[in-house]
Design an enzyme around this catalytic site. Structure first.
Site, PDB file in Angstrom:
ATOM      1  N   SER A 141     -56.294  52.044 -31.771  1.00  0.00           N
ATOM      2  CA  SER A 141     -56.706  52.280 -33.104  1.00  0.00           C
ATOM      3  C   SER A 141     -57.768  51.324 -33.344  1.00  0.00           C
ATOM      4  CB  SER A 141     -55.427  52.147 -33.995  1.00  0.00           C
ATOM      5  OG  SER A 141     -55.870  52.050 -35.439  1.00  0.00           O
ATOM      6  N   TYR A 154     -48.601  46.983 -38.064  1.00  0.00           N
ATOM      7  CA  TYR A 154     -49.387  48.134 -37.083  1.00  0.00           C
ATOM      8  C   TYR A 154     -50.513  47.627 -36.456  1.00  0.00           C
ATOM      9  CZ  TYR A 154     -51.838  52.513 -36.248  1.00  0.00           C
ATOM     10  OH  TYR A 154     -52.440  53.530 -35.426  1.00  0.00           O
TER      11      TYR A 154
END
Length: 264
Positions: A141, A154
């Site tokens: 990401s 995350y």
């Protein structure tokens, strides 16, 4: 492109980017192994693939159960004899402040996003080394390159993937095994809806970035040529991708921008 008769194993294949990759790869002639927790949804993805689907194998897995993944990997290898492309795409996100996030939530995010991908890769790697070929693709990401509020666990899991798979790339270069880290920006998926709150409950809200993000289909179309080109790090998204470069070049200035941004 050259995915004809190649074997691709996709985790997180029941929705979002994984589902879109399944359709795109199968249309290019690849044989597929589709994995996620939900077997019934995987069957729907298989049924939605065009043409003959006899070369699609459904293999339910739970990335949170690392000890079960070695046996699952062997089943994947037995399905078509080998794996050419391993798409470590399965994962989960998080939306909560550090002070409000239970350690069990942080551990779960790390277990799924990091340890799950590591366990599958380690289980498949010896067969790729024996064949002296293979390509491992990891969905990271933009959060793998910098962090923002509400995404601490995350972002940590994605940063960990970069450290681990950057190292692996160096180790397997002589065996003709390629490693690609993919950093999506905003893609219109349910990633924020399924994200964990600090107490482990579902966030159940679509993030504003995802609402206006790229479709998974378009993302897959942009990704596959980069995989064929064996690009080591791949950035696909909108203006949010510029954050990767700003963090690298002017980190203090970029941090000031992040503090003022709305985060959902």
């Amino acid at each position: 492109m050259s995915f004809e008769n190649k074997v691709a194993w996709i985790t997180g294949a029941s929705s979002g980017i994984g589902e879109a990759l399944a359709y795109a790869l199968h249309s290019e002639g690849a044989k597929l192994i589709l994995s996620s927790r939900r077997e019934n949804v995987l069957q729907k993805v298989k049924d939605n693939c065009r043409g003959d689907t006899s070369d699609i194998y459904i293999l339910p897995i739970d990335l949170a159960k690392a000890k079960s993944l070695s046996a699952k990997a062997q089943e994947a290898l037995d399905a078509f004899g080998h794996i050419d492309y391993l798409f470590n795409n399965g994962g989960i996100s998080q939306r909560s402040k550090v002070v409000n996030t239970d350690m069990d939530v942080t551990r779960k995010v790390m277990e799924i996003n990091f340890f799950g991908s590591v366990a599958l890769t380690k289980a498949i790697l010896p067969s790729m080394m024996d064949r002296q070929t293979g390509h491992i693709i990891v969905t990271s990401s933009v959060m793998g390159k910098f962090g923002t509020r509400l995404r601490s666990s995350y972002a940590a899991s994605k940063h960990a993937l970069h450290g681990y798979f950057d190292s692996l790339r160096q180790e397997v270069h002589k065996e003709n095994i390629h490693v690609s880290l993919v950093c999506p920006g905003y893609v219109k998926t349910d990633v924020t809806k399924n994200a964990l709150e600090g107490d482990g409950s579902k966030h159940n809200q679509m993030g504003k970035g995802q609402q206006h993000g790229m479709t998974p289909t378009k993302f897959a179309q942009k990704l596959l040529p980069e995989i064929i080109a064996k690009k080591e790090e791949i950035y696909i998204g909108g203006k949010e991708i510029w954050g990767i470069y700003l963090k690298r070049i002017v980190p203090s200035f970029f941090n000031k921008i992040l503090r003022k941004m709305e985060v959902t």
